[in-house]
Scaffold this motif. Sequence first.
Motif, short mmCIF file in Angstrom:
data_model
loop_
_atom_site.label_atom_id
_atom_site.label_comp_id
_atom_site.label_asym_id
_atom_site.label_seq_id
_atom_site.Cartn_x
_atom_site.Cartn_y
_atom_site.Cartn_z
N ARG A 101 0.85 -1.21 0.00
CA ARG A 101 0.00 0.00 0.00
C ARG A 101 0.88 1.24 0.00
O ARG A 101 1.80 1.36 0.80
CB ARG A 101 -0.89 0.00 1.24
N SER A 102 0.63 2.12 -0.94
CA SER A 102 1.27 3.45 -0.94
C SER A 102 0.66 4.26 -2.07
O SER A 102 0.61 3.80 -3.21
CB SER A 102 2.78 3.34 -1.16
N SER A 103 0.17 5.45 -1.73
CA SER A 103 -0.44 6.32 -2.74
C SER A 103 0.60 7.18 -3.45
O SER A 103 0.33 7.79 -4.47
CB SER A 103 -1.45 7.25 -2.07
N GLY A 104 1.80 7.27 -2.85
CA GLY A 104 2.84 8.15 -3.39
C GLY A 104 2.78 9.56 -2.82
O GLY A 104 3.67 10.38 -3.08
N ILE B 113 16.41 9.71 -0.17
CA ILE B 113 15.27 9.52 0.74
C ILE B 113 14.41 8.35 0.22
O ILE B 113 13.83 8.42 -0.87
CB ILE B 113 14.37 10.78 0.83
N GLY B 114 14.37 7.28 0.99
CA GLY B 114 13.61 6.08 0.60
C GLY B 114 12.21 6.14 1.18
O GLY B 114 11.98 5.65 2.29
N THR B 115 11.29 6.73 0.43
CA THR B 115 9.91 6.81 0.90
C THR B 115 9.08 5.65 0.35
O THR B 115 8.00 5.35 0.85
CB THR B 115 9.25 8.13 0.41
N ALA B 116 9.60 5.00 -0.68
CA ALA B 116 8.82 3.95 -1.36
C ALA B 116 8.52 2.78 -0.43
O ALA B 116 9.30 2.44 0.45
CB ALA B 116 9.60 3.45 -2.57
N ALA B 117 7.34 2.19 -0.67
CA ALA B 117 6.97 0.95 0.02
C ALA B 117 7.43 -0.18 -0.89
O ALA B 117 6.67 -0.65 -1.75
CB ALA B 117 5.47 0.93 0.25
N LYS C 114 15.73 0.45 15.44
CA LYS C 114 16.45 -0.75 14.97
C LYS C 114 16.79 -0.61 13.49
O LYS C 114 17.89 -0.94 13.05
CB LYS C 114 15.59 -2.00 15.20
N LYS C 115 15.83 -0.10 12.70
CA LYS C 115 16.08 0.07 11.25
C LYS C 115 17.17 1.11 11.01
O LYS C 115 17.99 0.97 10.10
CB LYS C 115 14.79 0.46 10.52
N LEU C 116 17.17 2.16 11.82
CA LEU C 116 18.19 3.21 11.68
C LEU C 116 19.59 2.58 11.80
O LEU C 116 20.49 2.85 10.99
CB LEU C 116 18.00 4.26 12.79
N ALA D 294 9.84 7.78 11.38
CA ALA D 294 8.91 6.75 11.84
C ALA D 294 7.48 7.20 11.66
O ALA D 294 7.13 8.30 12.09
CB ALA D 294 9.18 6.45 13.31
N ASN D 295 6.68 6.38 10.96
CA ASN D 295 5.23 6.67 10.91
C ASN D 295 4.43 5.42 11.21
O ASN D 295 4.78 4.31 10.84
CB ASN D 295 4.78 7.36 9.61
N ASP D 296 3.31 5.67 11.93
CA ASP D 296 2.45 4.58 12.38
C ASP D 296 1.42 4.28 11.30
O ASP D 296 0.45 5.03 11.15
CB ASP D 296 1.78 5.03 13.69
O1 PMT Z 1 2.60 6.82 -0.22
P1 PMT Z 1 1.68 7.22 0.92
O2 PMT Z 1 0.29 6.66 0.76
O3 PMT Z 1 1.68 8.70 1.14
O4 PMT Z 1 2.23 6.53 2.25
C1 PMT Z 1 3.50 6.90 2.73
C2 PMT Z 1 4.23 5.72 3.35
C3 PMT Z 1 3.46 5.20 4.56
C4 PMT Z 1 4.40 4.59 2.33
C5 PMT Z 1 5.64 6.26 3.76
O5 PMT Z 1 5.48 7.29 4.70
C6 PMT Z 1 6.50 5.15 4.35
O6 PMT Z 1 6.44 4.84 5.54
N1 PMT Z 1 7.36 4.56 3.50
C7 PMT Z 1 8.18 3.40 3.83
C8 PMT Z 1 7.43 2.12 3.58
C9 PMT Z 1 8.24 0.87 3.91
O7 PMT Z 1 8.47 0.08 3.06
O8 PMT Z 1 8.68 0.84 5.16
P2 PMT Z 1 9.58 -0.38 5.79
O9 PMT Z 1 9.58 -0.07 7.25
O10 PMT Z 1 9.05 -1.68 5.33
O11 PMT Z 1 11.01 -0.16 5.16
C10 PMT Z 1 11.98 0.66 5.76
C11 PMT Z 1 12.76 1.40 4.74
O12 PMT Z 1 13.49 0.49 3.90
C12 PMT Z 1 11.94 2.28 3.81
O13 PMT Z 1 12.63 3.52 3.63
C13 PMT Z 1 11.91 1.49 2.49
O14 PMT Z 1 11.83 2.37 1.35
C14 PMT Z 1 13.25 0.77 2.53
N2 PMT Z 1 13.29 -0.51 1.81
C15 PMT Z 1 12.49 -1.55 2.17
C16 PMT Z 1 12.60 -2.75 1.51
C17 PMT Z 1 13.51 -2.89 0.44
N3 PMT Z 1 13.64 -4.01 -0.24
N4 PMT Z 1 14.28 -1.83 0.10
C18 PMT Z 1 14.19 -0.65 0.76
O15 PMT Z 1 14.90 0.30 0.41
#
Ligand code: PMT
Length: 400
Positions: A211-214, A272-276, A338-340, A350-352
Motif C-alpha cells: 500500500r502506498s499512494s505516493g 530519501i527512501g519513501t517507497a513501500a 532498529k532500522k536506523l 517513523a510513521n504509524d
Molecule cells: O505513499 P503514501 O500513501 O503517502 O504513504 C506513505 C508511506 C506510509 C508509504 C511512507 O510514509 C512510508 O512509511 N514509506 C516506507 C514504507 C516501507 O516500506 O517501510 P519499511 O519499514 O518496510 O522499510 C523501511 C525502509 O526500507 C523504507 O525507507 C523502504 O523504502 C526501505 N526498503 C524496504 C525494503 C527494500 N527491499 N528496500 C528498501 O529500500
Amino acid sequence: MKSLVNKNILLGVTGGIAAYKSAEIVRHLKKSGSAVRVIMTKSAEEFITPLTLQALSGNRVSTDLLDVESEAAMGHIELAKWADAILIAPATANTIAKLSSGRGDDLLSTTTLAFDGPVSLAPAMNQTMWRDDRTQENLEKLKTKEFKIFGPGSGEQACGDIGLGRMLEPLEILQLFSSSFNQEEMSGKSILITAGPTQEPIDPVRYITNRSSGKMGYSLAEAAIQSGAEVTLISGPVHIDPPEKCNFIPIETAVEMYEAVMHHIKGKDVYIGTAAVADYSPANFNESKIKKEESSSSLTLELQKNRDILKSVSKLANRPYVVGFAAETDDLLDNAEKKLINKGLDLIIANDVSNKEIGFDSDDNEVTLITTTEKKYLEKQNKKKISKKIIEFISLAVTN
Ligand code: PMT
C-alpha cells in the motif's frame, strides 16, 4: 520573485480603503507563479467586489464562515490545509486585534487560527489607530508568534492625516513577502527520492504490491524542489502527477527500482527512501495466466527476498546522506531505531501505518525524525507541510 513559484497563497483582504490595492497584489502573485485564493471580510466587500478578485485569482473568493455552500466547496480547514502561506493585505487594526487574541468570528480569522504556516500582515489604518498602545501591543504579541509585519508606510492618508499607517505599495509587499520564504536552503544540492509501491508480477494478470499512494514521496519531492534542490524521483505506479520540475523515473518492480536507484545515485547529496518496496517477489513469473484448479482449494506461491535498496545505498563508498522511512504497526520508535542502526542510516522517519488518519493514502502524516543523537516529533499535519519540515531538518544536516 522565484520563491513564489508553485506556492499556494491565501490572500486575506480586510476592510480598509487600501483594499482596492489587493487587486494589484493578486495580479503580482499570479505573475510570480503562485496559485491564489482570496478570503474577504464583510467590510472588505464595501471597498472592492469579490468578482474583481475572483476574476484576477481565477478562484472563487471566500467570504462566509457559516455558508454551507462555501464550506462544502472549500471550507476554512481545507483552505488552511491548502495554503503554504497567508498574506493579509490590507490588515486593519480590528483584524490585527482579533488575530492577536486568537478570536475566530469570521472566515479569515478562523482560517488563520487553523493555519500553522507563515502569516504576513500589511497593516493599513489611520495614524492615531496605528500609534495606539493597544494596536502596538497586539502587533508585538503577533511578532512573538512569528507573524511578519510589512510596513506600514508614512505619508498622507485617505482621511487627510499625515503619518504612519498607509499600506505599503503592492510591489513592496510582494518583495518583502517573497524574501520571507527561506526557500533556497538546498540550492546546489541534488536529492534522489523513491516513492509509491512496487508491483511484483505473478503472471500476466496478477501482482503482489504494497500500500502506498505516493503522496508522501511526491510531497517530499515538491518540498525539495522548492528548497532549491535538483530532484530525481523514482516512483512505482501511483495515481498522482509528479512535480513538474523533477527528473521523473517511473518503475514497476523492486528490481527495477533497485537498478534505477543504483544508476542515478552517483553524485547525489541526499537519498530519501519513501517507497513501500516489496520485501519479497514471486520466485517465478508464469508466462501464462495461472488457471484456477478445480481439484485444489489452495495455491502455493514461492517468494524470494528482494535486495534492500536503502541498505545498499548506505553501503556505497561516497554515500549520500541516507534517509529511510519506517512504516510500523506497533512499537513504532523501537522498531524505527532498529532500522536506523541495521540499515546504517543517517535519519529514519517513523510513521504509524496502523492509524487510518495518517500514513498510507491519507493526506496527513504524523512522524518522528530519529537520528543517533536526536528525536524530533512532528505532529499530525498535511503531508505537504510535514515534507517542508523534513527537508528543513535534512538541510541543516547537509549544509552545515
Ligand atoms: O505513499 P503514501 O500513501 O503517502 O504513504 C506513505 C508511506 C506510509 C508509504 C511512507 O510514509 C512510508 O512509511 N514509506 C516506507 C514504507 C516501507 O516500506 O517501510 P519499511 O519499514 O518496510 O522499510 C523501511 C525502509 O526500507 C523504507 O525507507 C523502504 O523504502 C526501505 N526498503 C524496504 C525494503 C527494500 N527491499 N528496500 C528498501 O529500500
